[in-house]
Design an enzyme around this catalytic site. Structure first.
Site, mmCIF file in Angstrom:
data_model
loop_
_atom_site.group_PDB
_atom_site.id
_atom_site.type_symbol
_atom_site.label_atom_id
_atom_site.label_comp_id
_atom_site.label_asym_id
_atom_site.label_seq_id
_atom_site.Cartn_x
_atom_site.Cartn_y
_atom_site.Cartn_z
ATOM 1 C CB CYS A 117 -24.890 40.792 -8.017
ATOM 2 S SG CYS A 117 -24.137 42.191 -8.833
ATOM 3 C CG HIS A 258 -24.930 41.575 -3.948
ATOM 4 N ND1 HIS A 258 -23.586 41.393 -4.167
ATOM 5 C CD2 HIS A 258 -25.342 42.524 -4.847
ATOM 6 C CE1 HIS A 258 -23.205 42.188 -5.154
ATOM 7 N NE2 HIS A 258 -24.241 42.887 -5.581
ATOM 8 C CG ASN A 288 -21.372 45.251 -6.421
ATOM 9 O OD1 ASN A 288 -21.148 44.036 -6.398
ATOM 10 N ND2 ASN A 288 -22.448 45.766 -6.985
HETATM 11 O O1 UT7 Z 1 -24.955 44.958 -7.693
HETATM 12 C C1 UT7 Z 1 -25.720 45.197 -8.830
HETATM 13 C C2 UT7 Z 1 -26.836 46.100 -8.536
HETATM 14 N N1 UT7 Z 1 -26.362 47.440 -8.368
HETATM 15 C C3 UT7 Z 1 -26.877 48.185 -7.417
HETATM 16 O O2 UT7 Z 1 -27.677 47.714 -6.664
HETATM 17 C C4 UT7 Z 1 -26.502 49.636 -7.355
HETATM 18 C C5 UT7 Z 1 -27.722 50.478 -7.124
HETATM 19 N N2 UT7 Z 1 -27.507 51.886 -7.135
HETATM 20 C C6 UT7 Z 1 -26.756 52.556 -6.234
HETATM 21 O O3 UT7 Z 1 -26.106 51.974 -5.417
HETATM 22 C C7 UT7 Z 1 -26.819 54.064 -6.231
HETATM 23 O O4 UT7 Z 1 -27.878 54.499 -7.038
HETATM 24 C C8 UT7 Z 1 -25.497 54.752 -6.683
HETATM 25 C C9 UT7 Z 1 -24.434 54.605 -5.631
HETATM 26 C C10 UT7 Z 1 -25.031 54.138 -7.995
HETATM 27 C C11 UT7 Z 1 -25.732 56.240 -6.917
HETATM 28 O O5 UT7 Z 1 -26.238 56.837 -5.731
HETATM 29 P P1 UT7 Z 1 -27.532 57.793 -5.776
HETATM 30 O O6 UT7 Z 1 -27.699 58.316 -4.434
HETATM 31 O O7 UT7 Z 1 -28.642 56.999 -6.374
HETATM 32 O O8 UT7 Z 1 -27.056 58.961 -6.701
HETATM 33 P P2 UT7 Z 1 -27.670 59.447 -8.086
HETATM 34 O O9 UT7 Z 1 -27.313 58.528 -9.196
HETATM 35 O O10 UT7 Z 1 -29.113 59.779 -7.909
HETATM 36 O O11 UT7 Z 1 -26.868 60.813 -8.281
HETATM 37 C C12 UT7 Z 1 -27.000 61.902 -7.358
HETATM 38 C C13 UT7 Z 1 -25.964 62.947 -7.689
HETATM 39 C C14 UT7 Z 1 -25.940 63.307 -9.172
HETATM 40 O O12 UT7 Z 1 -25.657 64.685 -9.271
HETATM 41 P P3 UT7 Z 1 -26.835 65.747 -9.507
HETATM 42 O O13 UT7 Z 1 -27.483 65.343 -10.791
HETATM 43 O O14 UT7 Z 1 -27.745 65.621 -8.329
HETATM 44 O O15 UT7 Z 1 -26.109 67.056 -9.563
HETATM 45 C C15 UT7 Z 1 -24.772 62.529 -9.706
HETATM 46 O O16 UT7 Z 1 -24.200 63.140 -10.847
HETATM 47 O O17 UT7 Z 1 -24.653 62.415 -7.383
HETATM 48 C C16 UT7 Z 1 -23.823 62.569 -8.533
HETATM 49 N N3 UT7 Z 1 -22.837 61.503 -8.513
HETATM 50 C C17 UT7 Z 1 -21.656 61.616 -7.918
HETATM 51 N N4 UT7 Z 1 -21.075 62.630 -7.248
HETATM 52 C C18 UT7 Z 1 -19.844 62.415 -6.748
HETATM 53 C C19 UT7 Z 1 -22.957 60.271 -9.062
HETATM 54 N N5 UT7 Z 1 -21.831 59.567 -8.820
HETATM 55 C C20 UT7 Z 1 -21.009 60.373 -8.108
HETATM 56 C C21 UT7 Z 1 -19.721 60.228 -7.572
HETATM 57 N N6 UT7 Z 1 -19.178 61.260 -6.898
HETATM 58 N N7 UT7 Z 1 -19.016 59.082 -7.688
#
Ligand code: UT7
Length: 331
Positions: A117, A258, A288
């Protein structure tokens, strides 16, 4: 702080994204997700996705042609093409070579740059060095990604995040020593690379090597951990870059970061104490797009009249491997 009477600058820009749009509502039918989750956790509402058989090179070429036309340059006047991409059509030929062929830049050298990125900012910094040594050069930089082809469409934690597209800029000598690229920071930290990977497709595992689980042929990410490092790193890059140039966040007119996650951008804005009207955001439309995200955002900021003459902008990026970077520029 760097001092040089010659500054490089972005002379013109172009973008191109696939016409096919995938909305959050449509994604609800593909994986167990919801429009409200995606919107609240990422800020993304839709993304542009290549159709079957459509190639990202066609968008890289279209964006490049627009940038060349806007700079009123013949393709023959381009000395170098740098294409930042993680998802070229092929490993060989490079996407840079396909752009050279597509635009007819017969006098240019061309290569691809792999810095995830942060790739566009890496490319801009390399172009800056070339212009300082060769002030008459014109350099075409393209950030282009076909991330939809590297996504596991069964993995809801990644497939909702990414989109496809291309942004191109022509870089040349600034008409004034007061305008152009002021300074940049490039960085990488290898200690956490396993948090964000795309293992299949390199030379370690032959295509469909049974030793590698099928999901490793796609982007895998431990999002929450990447999130934390991304915010801290981009804040550090922004503050270092400003401080070593005798500037503060109050001197900034526009932050064009970004576009990985609206919450990352909001955290960064809060930590840097920048008002939201001074931060450019278009993640809601594209998701992204990795190396394409900053050139697409700069282009749209300019189209919306936000890159006014004389303003100070800062772009910061963070991505897999991990790479990071920042570029401070006076327009
Ligand atoms: O550009 C390259 C660099 N990349 C980034 O900078 C991305 C960085 N990370 C992020 O943007 C975020 O961490 C994400 C958008 C990927 C995820 O968001 P989060 O708030 O960190 O969610 P999480 O991974 O902690 O997951 C929270 C919950 C989980 O469920 P439980 O375990 O709490 O029951 C996941 O299974 O959200 C669930 N979850 C979803 N639910 C509905 C994860 N993805 C989804 C989804 N829809 N698409």
């Amino acid at each position: 702080m760097r001092s040089s009477s010659i500054k490089s600058t972005i002379l013109s820009m172009g973008i191109s994204v696939p016409s096919k749009v995938l909305t959050n509502i449509e994604l609800e039918k593909i994986v167990n997700t919801s429009d409200s989750w995606i919107t609240e956790r990422t800020g993304i509402k839709k993304r542009h996705i290549l159709k079957d058989g459509e190639l990202i090179s066609s968008h890289a070429i279209k964006a490049s042609k627009e940038a060349l036309e806007r700079a009123k340059l013949s393709p023959k006047e381009i000395n170098l093409i740098i294409c930042a991409t993680l998802t070229p059509d092929y490993l060989m030929p490079s996407l840079g070579i396909l752009i050279q062929e597509g635009v007819g830049a017969i006098n240019a050298g061309a290569f691809d740059l792999s810095a995830t990125c942060s790739g566009f900012l890496y490319a801009l910094s390399i172009a800056d060095q070339f212009i300082k040594n060769n002030p008459n050069w014109k350099i075409l930089i393209v950030g282009a990604e076909a991330l939809s082809r590297k996504i596991n469409w069964e993995d809801r934690s990644t497939c909702v995040l990414f989109g496809d597209g291309a942004g191109a800029v022509v870089v040349g000598k600034s008409s004034s020593p007061d305008k152009g690229i002021i300074d940049f920071i490039l960085g990488s930290s290898s200690d956490n690379w396993s948090l964000l990977t795309l293992k299949g497709g390199g030379s370690c595992f032959a295509p469909f090597d049974k030793r590698l689980p099928p999901e490793d042929y796609f982007i895998k990410m431990q999002g929450r951990e990447v999130f934390k490092v991304a915010v801290k790193t981009m804040e550090r890059v922004a503050l270092n870059l400003l401080e070593r140039n005798g500037l503060t966040t109050q001197d900034l007119d526009l932050l064009v970061p970004h576009q990985a996650n609206l919450r990352i951008i909001d955290f960064l804005r809060e930590r840097l104490k920048i008002p939201s009207e001074k931060v450019y955001v278009n993640i809601q439309k594209y998701g992204n797009t990795s190396a394409a995200s900053i050139p697409i955002a700069l282009y749209e900021a300019q189209e919306e009249g936000k890159l006014k003459d004389g303003i100070l902008t800062l772009s910061v990026a963070f991505g897999g491997s991990f790479t990071f970077g920042g570029v401070l520029m006076r327009w």
